[in-house]
Design a protein around this motif. Structure first.
Motif, PDB file in Angstrom:
ATOM      1  N   GLY A 150       0.799  -1.225   0.000  1.00  0.00           N
ATOM      2  CA  GLY A 150       0.000   0.000   0.000  1.00  0.00           C
ATOM      3  C   GLY A 150       0.832   1.276   0.000  1.00  0.00           C
ATOM      4  O   GLY A 150       0.548   2.208  -0.760  1.00  0.00           O
ATOM      5  N   ASP A 151       1.872   1.329   0.833  1.00  0.00           N
ATOM      6  CA  ASP A 151       2.675   2.556   0.934  1.00  0.00           C
ATOM      7  C   ASP A 151       3.364   2.880  -0.392  1.00  0.00           C
ATOM      8  O   ASP A 151       3.382   4.018  -0.845  1.00  0.00           O
ATOM      9  CB  ASP A 151       3.762   2.403   2.014  1.00  0.00           C
ATOM     10  CG  ASP A 151       3.140   2.350   3.397  1.00  0.00           C
ATOM     11  OD1 ASP A 151       1.996   2.818   3.541  1.00  0.00           O
ATOM     12  OD2 ASP A 151       3.793   1.821   4.323  1.00  0.00           O
ATOM     13  N   TRP A 152       3.910   1.825  -1.020  1.00  0.00           N
ATOM     14  CA  TRP A 152       4.610   2.057  -2.293  1.00  0.00           C
ATOM     15  C   TRP A 152       3.619   2.418  -3.394  1.00  0.00           C
ATOM     16  O   TRP A 152       3.914   3.229  -4.271  1.00  0.00           O
ATOM     17  CB  TRP A 152       5.441   0.838  -2.693  1.00  0.00           C
ATOM     18  CG  TRP A 152       6.696   0.673  -1.881  1.00  0.00           C
ATOM     19  CD1 TRP A 152       7.005  -0.374  -1.059  1.00  0.00           C
ATOM     20  CD2 TRP A 152       7.818   1.577  -1.801  1.00  0.00           C
ATOM     21  NE1 TRP A 152       8.231  -0.175  -0.477  1.00  0.00           N
ATOM     22  CE2 TRP A 152       8.754   1.004  -0.919  1.00  0.00           C
ATOM     23  CE3 TRP A 152       8.114   2.805  -2.399  1.00  0.00           C
ATOM     24  CZ2 TRP A 152       9.965   1.631  -0.610  1.00  0.00           C
ATOM     25  CZ3 TRP A 152       9.324   3.426  -2.092  1.00  0.00           C
ATOM     26  CH2 TRP A 152      10.232   2.841  -1.213  1.00  0.00           C
ATOM     27  N   LEU A 153       2.425   1.806  -3.347  1.00  0.00           N
ATOM     28  CA  LEU A 153       1.417   2.116  -4.366  1.00  0.00           C
ATOM     29  C   LEU A 153       0.995   3.589  -4.260  1.00  0.00           C
ATOM     30  O   LEU A 153       0.888   4.300  -5.266  1.00  0.00           O
ATOM     31  CB  LEU A 153       0.203   1.186  -4.206  1.00  0.00           C
ATOM     32  CG  LEU A 153      -0.997   1.462  -5.105  1.00  0.00           C
ATOM     33  CD1 LEU A 153      -0.598   1.521  -6.568  1.00  0.00           C
ATOM     34  CD2 LEU A 153      -2.073   0.399  -4.926  1.00  0.00           C
ATOM     35  N   VAL A 154       0.797   4.052  -3.022  1.00  0.00           N
ATOM     36  CA  VAL A 154       0.425   5.458  -2.817  1.00  0.00           C
ATOM     37  C   VAL A 154       1.554   6.365  -3.334  1.00  0.00           C
ATOM     38  O   VAL A 154       1.318   7.407  -3.946  1.00  0.00           O
ATOM     39  CB  VAL A 154       0.116   5.732  -1.326  1.00  0.00           C
ATOM     40  CG1 VAL A 154      -0.064   7.218  -1.062  1.00  0.00           C
ATOM     41  CG2 VAL A 154      -1.128   4.969  -0.899  1.00  0.00           C
ATOM     42  N   GLU A 155       2.784   5.922  -3.124  1.00  0.00           N
ATOM     43  CA  GLU A 155       3.960   6.675  -3.597  1.00  0.00           C
ATOM     44  C   GLU A 155       3.897   6.864  -5.128  1.00  0.00           C
ATOM     45  O   GLU A 155       4.116   7.960  -5.641  1.00  0.00           O
ATOM     46  CB  GLU A 155       5.206   5.869  -3.202  1.00  0.00           C
ATOM     47  CG  GLU A 155       6.527   6.556  -3.309  1.00  0.00           C
ATOM     48  CD  GLU A 155       6.722   7.620  -2.254  1.00  0.00           C
ATOM     49  OE1 GLU A 155       6.221   7.455  -1.124  1.00  0.00           O
ATOM     50  OE2 GLU A 155       7.365   8.633  -2.594  1.00  0.00           O
ATOM     51  N   VAL A 156       3.599   5.775  -5.855  1.00  0.00           N
ATOM     52  CA  VAL A 156       3.532   5.849  -7.332  1.00  0.00           C
ATOM     53  C   VAL A 156       2.398   6.788  -7.758  1.00  0.00           C
ATOM     54  O   VAL A 156       2.592   7.689  -8.587  1.00  0.00           O
ATOM     55  CB  VAL A 156       3.295   4.442  -7.952  1.00  0.00           C
ATOM     56  CG1 VAL A 156       3.071   4.542  -9.452  1.00  0.00           C
ATOM     57  CG2 VAL A 156       4.472   3.526  -7.663  1.00  0.00           C
ATOM     58  N   LEU A 157       1.219   6.591  -7.145  1.00  0.00           N
ATOM     59  CA  LEU A 157       0.069   7.435  -7.511  1.00  0.00           C
ATOM     60  C   LEU A 157       0.366   8.908  -7.234  1.00  0.00           C
ATOM     61  O   LEU A 157       0.122   9.779  -8.065  1.00  0.00           O
ATOM     62  CB  LEU A 157      -1.166   7.009  -6.699  1.00  0.00           C
ATOM     63  CG  LEU A 157      -1.821   5.704  -7.150  1.00  0.00           C
ATOM     64  CD1 LEU A 157      -2.739   5.169  -6.060  1.00  0.00           C
ATOM     65  CD2 LEU A 157      -2.597   5.925  -8.440  1.00  0.00           C
ATOM     66  N   ALA A 158       0.937   9.169  -6.038  1.00  0.00           N
ATOM     67  CA  ALA A 158       1.214  10.555  -5.646  1.00  0.00           C
ATOM     68  C   ALA A 158       2.193  11.193  -6.619  1.00  0.00           C
ATOM     69  O   ALA A 158       2.037  12.347  -7.016  1.00  0.00           O
ATOM     70  CB  ALA A 158       1.763  10.595  -4.223  1.00  0.00           C
ATOM     71  N   LYS A 159       3.195  10.428  -7.027  1.00  0.00           N
ATOM     72  CA  LYS A 159       4.218  10.971  -7.935  1.00  0.00           C
ATOM     73  C   LYS A 159       3.609  11.306  -9.306  1.00  0.00           C
ATOM     74  O   LYS A 159       3.867  12.370  -9.868  1.00  0.00           O
ATOM     75  CB  LYS A 159       5.356   9.944  -8.070  1.00  0.00           C
ATOM     76  CG  LYS A 159       6.522  10.407  -8.878  1.00  0.00           C
ATOM     77  CD  LYS A 159       7.274  11.515  -8.196  1.00  0.00           C
ATOM     78  CE  LYS A 159       7.917  12.428  -9.212  1.00  0.00           C
ATOM     79  NZ  LYS A 159       8.195  13.761  -8.705  1.00  0.00           N
ATOM     80  N   LEU A 160       2.781  10.374  -9.822  1.00  0.00           N
ATOM     81  CA  LEU A 160       2.197  10.610 -11.152  1.00  0.00           C
ATOM     82  C   LEU A 160       1.204  11.774 -11.122  1.00  0.00           C
ATOM     83  O   LEU A 160       1.153  12.595 -12.037  1.00  0.00           O
ATOM     84  CB  LEU A 160       1.503   9.333 -11.668  1.00  0.00           C
ATOM     85  CG  LEU A 160       2.407   8.128 -11.910  1.00  0.00           C
ATOM     86  CD1 LEU A 160       1.613   6.958 -12.463  1.00  0.00           C
ATOM     87  CD2 LEU A 160       3.555   8.466 -12.874  1.00  0.00           C
ATOM     88  N   ILE A 161       0.412  11.848 -10.025  1.00  0.00           N
ATOM     89  CA  ILE A 161      -0.563  12.947  -9.922  1.00  0.00           C
ATOM     90  C   ILE A 161       0.189  14.280  -9.755  1.00  0.00           C
ATOM     91  O   ILE A 161      -0.168  15.290 -10.336  1.00  0.00           O
ATOM     92  CB  ILE A 161      -1.547  12.722  -8.745  1.00  0.00           C
ATOM     93  CG1 ILE A 161      -2.295  11.399  -8.934  1.00  0.00           C
ATOM     94  CG2 ILE A 161      -2.539  13.865  -8.631  1.00  0.00           C
ATOM     95  CD1 ILE A 161      -3.091  10.951  -7.730  1.00  0.00           C
ATOM     96  N   ASP A 162       1.248  14.231  -8.950  1.00  0.00           N
ATOM     97  CA  ASP A 162       2.061  15.425  -8.723  1.00  0.00           C
ATOM     98  C   ASP A 162       2.655  15.936 -10.050  1.00  0.00           C
ATOM     99  O   ASP A 162       2.604  17.121 -10.366  1.00  0.00           O
ATOM    100  CB  ASP A 162       3.174  15.056  -7.730  1.00  0.00           C
ATOM    101  CG  ASP A 162       3.901  16.289  -7.230  1.00  0.00           C
ATOM    102  OD1 ASP A 162       3.237  17.310  -7.034  1.00  0.00           O
ATOM    103  OD2 ASP A 162       5.131  16.224  -7.051  1.00  0.00           O
TER     104      ASP A 162
END
Ligand code: ADP
Length: 274
Positions: A150-162
């Motif tokens: 979960g933590d790494w998945l949120v990291e990927v999503l946050a980076k792409l949205i950012d």
């Protein structure tokens, strides 16, 4: 004859061992070259903000009559460059830990929606003052549960949205979509209506330290390591990540896949505007 055959056999085994050793040696040399390149690039990327900080602090220390406004400019430049260095070191360590397998994975069964919500709330906490494009999420509720850390998945999503926010004007739009594909994976797409990516750059944007040349590079900040980190994370759960774009000013779409939890229940689609 038997003795000669045994000797030939032993010689062949020895030759094969030498060939393997030679191959190993070549691989080690290649690794060493990569490591040296990485150190050289990182050194260069760190030296630039460090020099700026030094110039600012030297001016502040040697010019006691400097006007107050200029002092403020010097201080905020030094602060923002030290923040850039901090981010660079942090991203660099994350990337090298991921690449060398020094990362602990905690795979769990998740709904994509909860991870998207977490990534969006992280983005809102950070960008509460700046205006960002409207973000729409269209997560197929027919989606099964996914299996990832979960933590790494949120990291990927946050980076792409950012990134989508950084490269899209405030009046543009960002959409986050997800569907199940034929390979028992969920495919997530973060699309924007921003500046787009030239066809010949769609692959190299994932290279370490790749950033588009020009003024945007500085104003948009970033370390040029985000997409390289995303690729390593997605590889970690055997997914794929890739970019698509119709070219300059035509927006970009970043897609990545996540394995599903076999046999999980499917729900209905929903469209939520944020
Ligand atoms: P950073 O964002 O820190 O510069 P990334 O590795 O995340 O580094 O991205 C590398 C480069 O890819 C960016 O500098 C930019 O040139 C390009 N890029 C990434 N996302 C987008 C996007 N949504 N639209 C246009 N270009 C993008």
């Amino acid at each position: 004859v038997k003795a000669i055959a045994t000797q030939i056999g032993a010689a062949l085994i020895q030759a094969e061992a030498f060939a393997n050793l030679e191959k190993l040696n070549q691989q080690l040399e290649a690794l060493d070259r990569t490591r040296s390149n990485l150190i050289a690039i990182t050194g260069h990327e760190l030296r630039t903000p460090l020099s700026t900080i030094q110039v600012c602090l030297e001016s502040l220390a040697t010019e006691p009559d400097m006007p107050w406004e200029l002092q403020q400019v010097m201080l905020s430049t030094a602060l923002s460059d030290s923040e850039r260095m901090r981010k660079l070191v942090q991203d660099f360590l994350t990337l090298s830990n991921l690449e060398s397998g020094r990362v602990e994975w905690h795979p769990e069964s998740l709904t994509l929606q909860e991870c998207v919500d977490l990534a969006l709330s992280r983005l809102r906490t950070r960008s509460s003052t700046e205006k960002i494009p409207q973000i729409k999420t269209q997560i197929g509720k027919t989606l099964p549960l996914i299996r990832a850390d979960g933590d790494w998945l949120v990291e990927v999503l946050a980076k792409l949205i950012d990134n989508a926010c950084k490269f899209t004007p405030a009046e543009g739009e960002i959409s986050i979509k997800a569907t199940r594909n034929r390979n028992q994976m969920v495919e997530v797409t973060v699309a924007d209506t921003g500046r787009g990516i030239e066809p010949n750059r769609l692959e190299i944007v994932f290279d370490r330290f790749y950033q588009e040349e020009g003024a945007l590079r500085r104003t948009a900040g970033g370390t040029g390591l985000g997409l390289a980190i995303c690729r390593q994370i997605v590889n970690g759960w055997n997914g794929k990540i890739w970019a698509e774009s119709n070219g300059k000013d035509q927006g970009s779409q970043f897609h990545f896949t996540i394995p599903i939890v076999q046999g999980s229940v499917e729900e209905k689609p929903s469209l939520i505007a944020h």
